[in-house]
Design a protein around this motif. Sequence first.
Motif, PDB file in Angstrom:
ATOM      1  N   CYS A  24       0.816  -1.216   0.000  1.00  0.00           N
ATOM      2  CA  CYS A  24       0.000   0.000   0.000  1.00  0.00           C
ATOM      3  C   CYS A  24       0.849   1.265   0.000  1.00  0.00           C
ATOM      4  CB  CYS A  24      -0.934   0.014   1.212  1.00  0.00           C
ATOM      5  SG  CYS A  24      -2.008  -1.422   1.336  1.00  0.00           S
ATOM      6  N   ARG A  25       2.031   1.175  -0.516  1.00  0.00           N
ATOM      7  CA  ARG A  25       2.915   2.352  -0.495  1.00  0.00           C
ATOM      8  C   ARG A  25       2.527   3.316  -1.619  1.00  0.00           C
ATOM      9  NH1 ARG A  25       7.686   3.204   1.889  1.00  0.00           N
ATOM     10  NH2 ARG A  25       7.837   1.002   2.460  1.00  0.00           N
ATOM     11  N   PRO A  26       2.132   4.558  -1.281  1.00  0.00           N
ATOM     12  CA  PRO A  26       1.802   5.536  -2.329  1.00  0.00           C
ATOM     13  C   PRO A  26       3.059   6.163  -2.912  1.00  0.00           C
ATOM     14  CG  PRO A  26       1.481   6.512  -0.175  1.00  0.00           C
ATOM     15  CD  PRO A  26       1.905   5.077   0.066  1.00  0.00           C
ATOM     16  N   ASP A  27       2.896   6.915  -4.002  1.00  0.00           N
ATOM     17  CA  ASP A  27       4.047   7.621  -4.555  1.00  0.00           C
ATOM     18  C   ASP A  27       4.358   8.845  -3.686  1.00  0.00           C
ATOM     19  OD1 ASP A  27       2.127   9.495  -5.199  1.00  0.00           O
ATOM     20  OD2 ASP A  27       2.037   8.928  -7.309  1.00  0.00           O
ATOM     21  N   GLU A  28       5.367   9.595  -4.079  1.00  0.00           N
ATOM     22  CA  GLU A  28       5.859  10.696  -3.237  1.00  0.00           C
ATOM     23  C   GLU A  28       4.780  11.756  -2.993  1.00  0.00           C
ATOM     24  OE1 GLU A  28       9.480  14.010  -3.222  1.00  0.00           O
ATOM     25  OE2 GLU A  28       9.565  12.260  -4.550  1.00  0.00           O
ATOM     26  N   SER A  29       4.042  12.128  -4.034  1.00  0.00           N
ATOM     27  CA  SER A  29       3.015  13.161  -3.870  1.00  0.00           C
ATOM     28  C   SER A  29       1.861  12.648  -3.012  1.00  0.00           C
ATOM     29  CB  SER A  29       2.500  13.618  -5.234  1.00  0.00           C
ATOM     30  OG  SER A  29       1.985  12.506  -5.969  1.00  0.00           O
ATOM     31  N   GLY A  30       1.515  11.377  -3.157  1.00  0.00           N
ATOM     32  CA  GLY A  30       0.473  10.790  -2.333  1.00  0.00           C
ATOM     33  C   GLY A  30       0.886  10.724  -0.873  1.00  0.00           C
ATOM     34  N   GLU A  31       2.141  10.372  -0.622  1.00  0.00           N
ATOM     35  CA  GLU A  31       2.656  10.324   0.750  1.00  0.00           C
ATOM     36  C   GLU A  31       2.641  11.708   1.382  1.00  0.00           C
ATOM     37  OE1 GLU A  31       3.990   8.654   4.151  1.00  0.00           O
ATOM     38  OE2 GLU A  31       3.588   7.516   2.317  1.00  0.00           O
ATOM     39  N   ARG A  32       3.007  12.730   0.608  1.00  0.00           N
ATOM     40  CA  ARG A  32       3.009  14.100   1.119  1.00  0.00           C
ATOM     41  C   ARG A  32       1.584  14.549   1.464  1.00  0.00           C
ATOM     42  NH1 ARG A  32       6.019  15.879  -2.442  1.00  0.00           N
ATOM     43  NH2 ARG A  32       4.455  16.593  -3.945  1.00  0.00           N
ATOM     44  N   LEU A  33       0.624  14.207   0.612  1.00  0.00           N
ATOM     45  CA  LEU A  33      -0.771  14.554   0.855  1.00  0.00           C
ATOM     46  C   LEU A  33      -1.287  13.888   2.127  1.00  0.00           C
ATOM     47  CD1 LEU A  33      -3.450  15.840  -0.136  1.00  0.00           C
ATOM     48  CD2 LEU A  33      -3.834  13.765  -1.474  1.00  0.00           C
ATOM     49  N   LEU A  34      -0.934  12.633   2.332  1.00  0.00           N
ATOM     50  CA  LEU A  34      -1.386  11.897   3.503  1.00  0.00           C
ATOM     51  C   LEU A  34      -0.774  12.458   4.784  1.00  0.00           C
ATOM     52  CD1 LEU A  34      -3.022   9.610   4.661  1.00  0.00           C
ATOM     53  CD2 LEU A  34      -1.191   8.018   4.064  1.00  0.00           C
ATOM     54  N   LYS A  35       0.496  12.852   4.738  1.00  0.00           N
ATOM     55  CA  LYS A  35       1.157  13.432   5.916  1.00  0.00           C
ATOM     56  C   LYS A  35       0.498  14.752   6.312  1.00  0.00           C
ATOM     57  CE  LYS A  35       5.744  11.334   5.475  1.00  0.00           C
ATOM     58  NZ  LYS A  35       7.179  11.582   5.191  1.00  0.00           N
ATOM     59  N   GLU A  36       0.155  15.563   5.323  1.00  0.00           N
ATOM     60  CA  GLU A  36      -0.501  16.840   5.615  1.00  0.00           C
ATOM     61  C   GLU A  36      -1.865  16.622   6.270  1.00  0.00           C
ATOM     62  OE1 GLU A  36      -0.685  18.868   1.914  1.00  0.00           O
ATOM     63  OE2 GLU A  36       1.477  19.287   1.813  1.00  0.00           O
ATOM     64  N   ALA A  37      -2.597  15.622   5.782  1.00  0.00           N
ATOM     65  CA  ALA A  37      -3.910  15.320   6.364  1.00  0.00           C
ATOM     66  C   ALA A  37      -3.769  14.808   7.793  1.00  0.00           C
ATOM     67  CB  ALA A  37      -4.629  14.287   5.497  1.00  0.00           C
ATOM     68  N   MET A  38      -2.753  13.987   8.036  1.00  0.00           N
ATOM     69  CA  MET A  38      -2.538  13.461   9.395  1.00  0.00           C
ATOM     70  C   MET A  38      -2.239  14.575  10.382  1.00  0.00           C
ATOM     71  SD  MET A  38      -0.600   9.843   9.519  1.00  0.00           S
ATOM     72  CE  MET A  38      -0.840   9.885  11.273  1.00  0.00           C
ATOM     73  N   ILE A  39      -1.401  15.549   9.965  1.00  0.00           N
ATOM     74  CA  ILE A  39      -1.024  16.645  10.852  1.00  0.00           C
ATOM     75  C   ILE A  39      -2.229  17.541  11.117  1.00  0.00           C
ATOM     76  CG2 ILE A  39       0.408  18.713  11.042  1.00  0.00           C
ATOM     77  CD1 ILE A  39       2.548  17.197   9.391  1.00  0.00           C
ATOM     78  N   ARG A  40      -2.991  17.856  10.071  1.00  0.00           N
ATOM     79  CA  ARG A  40      -4.107  18.780  10.216  1.00  0.00           C
ATOM     80  C   ARG A  40      -5.256  18.159  11.000  1.00  0.00           C
ATOM     81  NH1 ARG A  40      -4.716  19.618   5.325  1.00  0.00           N
ATOM     82  NH2 ARG A  40      -6.652  18.505   4.835  1.00  0.00           N
ATOM     83  N   LEU A  41      -5.523  16.879  10.764  1.00  0.00           N
ATOM     84  CA  LEU A  41      -6.666  16.216  11.399  1.00  0.00           C
ATOM     85  C   LEU A  41      -6.279  15.424  12.645  1.00  0.00           C
ATOM     86  CD1 LEU A  41      -8.397  14.960   8.135  1.00  0.00           C
ATOM     87  CD2 LEU A  41      -9.008  16.947   9.505  1.00  0.00           C
ATOM     88  N   MET A  42      -4.982  15.378  12.942  1.00  0.00           N
ATOM     89  CA  MET A  42      -4.468  14.715  14.157  1.00  0.00           C
ATOM     90  C   MET A  42      -4.919  13.248  14.224  1.00  0.00           C
ATOM     91  SD  MET A  42      -4.736  17.751  17.020  1.00  0.00           S
ATOM     92  CE  MET A  42      -6.450  18.117  16.668  1.00  0.00           C
ATOM     93  N   TRP A  43      -4.656  12.529  13.163  1.00  0.00           N
ATOM     94  CA  TRP A  43      -5.033  11.118  13.101  1.00  0.00           C
ATOM     95  C   TRP A  43      -4.028  10.251  13.859  1.00  0.00           C
ATOM     96  CZ3 TRP A  43      -6.249  11.212   7.168  1.00  0.00           C
ATOM     97  CH2 TRP A  43      -7.593  11.579   6.998  1.00  0.00           C
ATOM     98  N   SER A  44      -4.500   9.083  14.284  1.00  0.00           N
ATOM     99  CA  SER A  44      -3.625   8.110  14.944  1.00  0.00           C
ATOM    100  C   SER A  44      -2.911   7.260  13.897  1.00  0.00           C
ATOM    101  CB  SER A  44      -4.460   7.190  15.839  1.00  0.00           C
ATOM    102  OG  SER A  44      -5.339   6.393  15.042  1.00  0.00           O
TER     103      SER A  44
END
Length: 505
Positions: free
Chosen positions: A444-464
């Motif tokens: 399930c490894r996304p590409d670089e842009s997908g990984e960056r998008l997911l990291k931003e969502a985790m920080i903003r939404l404070m996901w576990s």
Amino acid sequence: MSLAILKSRALSGMEAPEVTVEVHLANGLPAFTIVGLPETEVKEAKDRVRAAIQNARFEFPARRITVNLAPADLPKESGRFDLPIALGILAASGQIRKEQLNRYEYAGELSLSGELRPIRGALAMAFAISLAKKGKEKAFILPAENADEAAFIQNLEILPARSLLDVCAHLNTASDGTALKPHIPQFEKGLPLYPDFSEVKGQLKAKRALEIAAAGNHSVLMSGPPGTGKTMLASRFAGILPPMTEKEAIETAAIQSLSGKFNSSLWKTRPFRAPHHSASAVALIGGGSSPRPGEVSLAHHGVLFLDELPEFNRHVLEVLREPLESGHIVISRAARQADFPARFQLIAAMNPCPCGYFGHPSGKCRCTPDAIARYQGKISGPLLDRIDIQIQISALKQEELSKQSDGESSEAIASRVNKAYRIQQERQGKPNNLLTTKEIDDLCRPDESGERLLKEAMIRLMWSARAYHRILKIARTIADLAQTVKIRPEHIAEAIQYRRALKEV
């Protein structure tokens, strides 16, 4: 020698351990004793067996009768031991032949007239007998009404009987017309029937989310005002799930058999369980002094629908956390432990506030922010974190609803789901929801842009970390539906939007 030995089966969770029924007749004052840790139903067999033997025109011996159900440390419950006890008394007293007793295993509850009544767990018992045969010739004699479910175990001879007399005639004769005949199932294995998605107007986003959930075995929470179609959508969800395999169908049928709810006409139909919000924790997970399966197990390989989720007792909802992760439930009691499978798909629905109209275009909601927060807070963070897809269902205006044509059929949606499901089976041998952490890293490894998008969502939404992995599994399922090997940024973006069901106050 006034001794007869027969074989039967007890029930312990999903297992059916062998029970040796030993019947001994001795001189002395007439007495009838059952030993071997019998529960109340088994102790009451004394009266049923006595009346059944006498009404079948046999002689009930006026001697000291001792029945031992071995092993002695295994609790015995229900009336399934009536038949072997009665046969043991007749064999020990010389009224029927003993030579063929060890060729069969027996189970059945007797009426006072000697008729055989159906029992619980016939399928589990038949499966245990087939595993224990090890090349030996052995058949299973049981009530006629249980024959169809036991016949699903194909490598075991099933001999149905309607009365004690039928079984005695079979044991006393060789192969003439009075012998019991092997059972030939009378049911037809047709295609399962489910409500169709074409009846649902609009709600394209919700249908898309349910399609992803069906393809990857993900759980879903739908939040929206009353009358938006949440229950209608959930009731049609089972119709787009992949077809049941033979193994899944037998496991589901075995649990239904344990609960006494087996219906051969529902063979290979995925169960849909919708308990009321007043259900207790025991009703949901199972239990009792002799543990029986609850709703989570009765929904095994099917759908567990919890409507009005916040109205459930919080303690009741918390018991879902373990089976959602592990796929089974262990019920522990002082004297025993039972392990039931519980690999279900959770579909839950709720209103966004106590009145149900928070965020509704009509502006009818008058709930205070504190009331809304308390209502949504009835669902704990750990449970919410375990629900993969969380979506908002919007209300449709009357003019929008009247303009909608018939929606896409369940058959069309199921076709795409099956293709994605086959991709997962060929790649990892299981649905995406069951991927381990290592498998997520590999598959399930996304590409670089997908990984960056997911990291931003985790920080903003404070996901576990759990939410992070669930987003990746959902994105993997979206990519499988698109039949692409790589997880692209648009797959990550769509997966992210399925984790925000509750409106912020």
